[in-house]
Write a protein that holds these residues in place. Sequence first.
Motif, PDB file in Angstrom:
ATOM      1  N   LYS A  70      10.269  19.351  -5.038  1.00 25.46           N
ATOM      2  CA  LYS A  70       8.879  19.365  -4.286  1.00 25.46           C
ATOM      3  C   LYS A  70       8.996  18.101  -3.284  1.00 25.46           C
ATOM      4  O   LYS A  70       9.856  17.340  -3.117  1.00 25.46           O
ATOM      5  N   LEU A  71       8.365  18.379  -2.091  1.00 26.19           N
ATOM      6  CA  LEU A  71       8.213  17.361  -1.171  1.00 26.19           C
ATOM      7  C   LEU A  71       6.693  16.865  -0.996  1.00 26.19           C
ATOM      8  O   LEU A  71       5.849  17.572  -0.614  1.00 26.19           O
ATOM      9  N   ASP A  72       6.639  15.523  -1.158  1.00 20.11           N
ATOM     10  CA  ASP A  72       5.447  14.842  -0.950  1.00 20.11           C
ATOM     11  C   ASP A  72       5.598  13.655  -0.009  1.00 20.11           C
ATOM     12  O   ASP A  72       5.660  12.322  -0.715  1.00 20.11           O
ATOM     13  N   LEU A  73       5.361  13.475   0.987  1.00 17.42           N
ATOM     14  CA  LEU A  73       5.496  12.663   2.151  1.00 17.42           C
ATOM     15  C   LEU A  73       4.157  12.161   2.683  1.00 17.42           C
ATOM     16  O   LEU A  73       4.357  10.993   3.316  1.00 17.42           O
ATOM     17  N   SER A  74       3.006  12.790   2.226  1.00 13.16           N
ATOM     18  CA  SER A  74       1.604  12.311   2.579  1.00 13.16           C
ATOM     19  C   SER A  74       1.302  10.926   2.507  1.00 13.16           C
ATOM     20  O   SER A  74       0.762  10.336   3.480  1.00 13.16           O
ATOM     21  N   GLY A  75       1.771  10.087   1.294  1.00 17.10           N
ATOM     22  CA  GLY A  75       1.670   8.905   1.231  1.00 17.10           C
ATOM     23  C   GLY A  75       2.394   7.854   2.113  1.00 17.10           C
ATOM     24  O   GLY A  75       1.831   6.806   2.703  1.00 17.10           O
ATOM     25  N   LEU A  76       3.532   8.293   2.364  1.00 16.31           N
ATOM     26  CA  LEU A  76       4.290   7.625   3.582  1.00 16.31           C
ATOM     27  C   LEU A  76       3.903   7.868   4.902  1.00 16.31           C
ATOM     28  O   LEU A  76       4.167   7.028   5.735  1.00 16.31           O
ATOM     29  N   ALA A  77       3.502   8.929   5.242  1.00 15.25           N
ATOM     30  CA  ALA A  77       3.076   9.300   6.445  1.00 15.25           C
ATOM     31  C   ALA A  77       1.950   8.653   6.954  1.00 15.25           C
ATOM     32  O   ALA A  77       1.525   8.402   8.187  1.00 15.25           O
ATOM     33  N   GLN A  78       0.922   8.182   6.132  1.00 12.45           N
ATOM     34  CA  GLN A  78      -0.184   7.429   6.292  1.00 12.45           C
ATOM     35  C   GLN A  78      -0.286   5.862   6.386  1.00 12.45           C
ATOM     36  O   GLN A  78      -1.013   5.272   5.674  1.00 12.45           O
ATOM     37  N   PHE A  79       0.744   5.271   6.677  1.00 15.80           N
ATOM     38  CA  PHE A  79       0.980   3.742   6.642  1.00 15.80           C
ATOM     39  C   PHE A  79      -0.119   3.182   7.574  1.00 15.80           C
ATOM     40  O   PHE A  79      -0.388   3.830   8.585  1.00 15.80           O
ATOM     41  N   ASP A  80      -0.279   1.825   7.509  1.00 20.92           N
ATOM     42  CA  ASP A  80      -1.155   0.953   8.262  1.00 20.92           C
ATOM     43  C   ASP A  80      -0.352   0.905   9.487  1.00 20.92           C
ATOM     44  O   ASP A  80       0.414  -0.281   9.319  1.00 20.92           O
ATOM     45  N   GLN A 114       0.931  -1.267  -0.136  1.00 17.80           N
ATOM     46  CA  GLN A 114       0.037  -0.144   0.006  1.00 17.80           C
ATOM     47  C   GLN A 114       0.898   1.284   0.063  1.00 17.80           C
ATOM     48  O   GLN A 114       0.589   2.415  -0.133  1.00 17.80           O
ATOM     49  N   LEU A 115       2.055   1.117   0.049  1.00 20.29           N
ATOM     50  CA  LEU A 115       2.939   2.428   0.199  1.00 20.29           C
ATOM     51  C   LEU A 115       3.504   2.564  -1.418  1.00 20.29           C
ATOM     52  O   LEU A 115       4.079   3.540  -1.357  1.00 20.29           O
ATOM     53  N   ALA A 116       3.112   1.880  -2.173  1.00 20.81           N
ATOM     54  CA  ALA A 116       3.510   2.169  -3.488  1.00 20.81           C
ATOM     55  C   ALA A 116       3.308   3.584  -4.166  1.00 20.81           C
ATOM     56  O   ALA A 116       4.414   4.064  -4.424  1.00 20.81           O
ATOM     57  N   ALA A 171       3.264  20.535   7.355  1.00 16.70           N
ATOM     58  CA  ALA A 171       1.823  20.077   7.047  1.00 16.70           C
ATOM     59  C   ALA A 171       1.593  18.653   7.171  1.00 16.70           C
ATOM     60  O   ALA A 171       0.792  18.057   7.764  1.00 16.70           O
ATOM     61  N   GLN A 172       2.244  18.033   6.227  1.00 14.87           N
ATOM     62  CA  GLN A 172       2.227  16.718   5.813  1.00 14.87           C
ATOM     63  C   GLN A 172       2.525  15.928   7.216  1.00 14.87           C
ATOM     64  O   GLN A 172       1.732  14.654   7.513  1.00 14.87           O
ATOM     65  N   MET A 173       3.482  16.355   7.975  1.00  9.44           N
ATOM     66  CA  MET A 173       3.776  15.420   9.277  1.00  9.44           C
ATOM     67  C   MET A 173       2.906  15.562  10.155  1.00  9.44           C
ATOM     68  O   MET A 173       2.937  14.652  11.150  1.00  9.44           O
ATOM     69  N   ASN A 174       2.102  16.690  10.172  1.00 13.20           N
ATOM     70  CA  ASN A 174       1.209  16.880  11.366  1.00 13.20           C
ATOM     71  C   ASN A 174      -0.456  16.845  11.181  1.00 13.20           C
ATOM     72  O   ASN A 174      -1.456  16.695  12.064  1.00 13.20           O
ATOM     73  N   GLU A 175      -0.653  16.792   9.872  1.00 16.88           N
ATOM     74  CA  GLU A 175      -2.314  16.410   9.358  1.00 16.88           C
ATOM     75  C   GLU A 175      -3.108  15.287   9.904  1.00 16.88           C
ATOM     76  O   GLU A 175      -4.297  15.469   9.899  1.00 16.88           O
ATOM     77  N   ASP A 176      -2.213  14.359  10.049  1.00 17.94           N
ATOM     78  CA  ASP A 176      -3.009  13.191  10.629  1.00 17.94           C
ATOM     79  C   ASP A 176      -1.957  12.240  11.253  1.00 17.94           C
ATOM     80  O   ASP A 176      -1.052  11.883  10.813  1.00 17.94           O
ATOM     81  N   TYR A 177      -2.264  12.124  12.524  1.00 21.35           N
ATOM     82  CA  TYR A 177      -1.438  11.094  13.309  1.00 21.35           C
ATOM     83  C   TYR A 177      -1.776   9.721  13.727  1.00 21.35           C
ATOM     84  O   TYR A 177      -1.052   8.835  14.455  1.00 21.35           O
TER      85      TYR A 177
END
Length: 514
Positions: free
Chosen positions: A203-213, A185-187, A307-313
């Motif tokens: 650019k920086l896009d970590l949102s997909g990695l930050a929301q792992f299971d 799912q991290l693909a 923002a991406q590191m704090n939007e969803d814990y």
Amino acid sequence: MTTLSSLNTATTAALAPLVDSANRSPVVSANVIDGQSMALSSPSTVVTIPSSTGVVALETYTPEVTLAGVTPTVTTASDSRDAVTLQMLGSYTAAQTMTGQFSGVGSALLDRFKTTGSDFSQSVSMTGGIVPSSPQGPEGKIDLTVKTKSGVTVDIEIDSGGGSLSASIKSSGKLSDSERSAVAQLADGFQQAIDGLSAAPQKLDLSGLAQFDASALASVNFQYNVTNDGSANISASYSQSSASRSLSIKSAEGAIDVSVDTSNSALWGTSSQRAASIASYLQQFDQANSGGHGNGALMSMFEDGFAQMNEDYGTPSGQVLPGAAYAPALQQADQAMLTGLGDFSASIADAATSPNPMRPGEVNSFSYQVSQTTKLAGSQLDGQITQHQQSHLSASYHQASSGGGEPVLTSSRSSQNYDYVQIDDSTDSTVQIATERGALLDASLNQSSDRKTRDSKYEEGELISDVTTPEETSQSSDLLALLKPLIDNGDATRDSVEWQQALSRIHGMIQLGA
């Protein structure tokens, strides 16, 4: 007539993979000799030299450092037509830059892992006339290390450099179906992180990695490095576990560091509270960057990372703030007086420059730090909470005296008409809360700022004015006084609209710089 055979025995295939007319898929040559991939049935290159001249003809090379008249061949280490290999071949041959070779490879590796779960490795390279121009060409290396809750480690590596592209995925043990699915799912997130850092501008896009299971995975560690590529060099790392998240970026533009403590879910406010706090911080970052003449591209990456590191814990663990365990209204009030974010520290620093040859000690610089720390004490019935936010900006820049942008400064005195501005700006905000047996005893807010601006004016290289302007502000607010009427008349217990509106107003007040 004399004939000489070239030492180059690579095939004369097209730069793009050969295509089988029956199935339209690439034909990959895959003989391996001494660890190198060589083509099948390759004719030798023949150079004919007229014997009457007595002159030895030299092989000619193109500006792209290939043998003239010899078409390079793309080869693979193993003869395979799987989806990862086809993606690697496509990206390798189509890429206009070294980092372009990474396109689609990360997601292809993890998509394959979802169905097979087995280890995999492949490399693509070019032979047949290629002469490396320099061993110090651009090189890129990407690593993604995923650790499951059961302790199994999955390592994904992608490397480009020296004319080749390689990719592999290895598992330290057998994964359950749920673990393998969580890794796969991290693909998209993995590829998005790669594509962002490979772009120009980066650019920086970590949102997909930050929301792992988090139910199946214990940690994720992502690293991206490009070297020997001049101003495009970058080193970026991101790691995340259930207790913390950290980001570090270093490039020609400057450096970024962000760390977030997610170990105490009692501090996590509602999603709307977190969103409001993030928006407030992003506004502060913009103001600091504008006032300090910072690098816009680097600040954009800093804001995206924060923002991406704090939007969803993720899912909270059920922890509650001290003194508020049995009073839902008190828990609401306490959370409204806090940011709703986990404790963090973040910093950004632009690469300093010295644009004035007549005064090299005058540098253009930008450095900004911001943090939050929270202290909790007490029990479920009685508690003390202190949350401290602070920021510090240190910046200096040159500005044209005419009021325009940055001046063009040379060794000529006629160019030396400018202002050199230095800024030192600090802000603080502290909330203190005390509760006893389900009652709010004290709630206060103290905020202050201290700003010093030094403006040195030059005309024809002569200092004509040097003024330092200090600005200090401070204010205190009794938050309990704002809430007590609503508590006394039952609005807090009823969770009325008026109660929620009051909590929202207070949450806006406690923001740093508000």
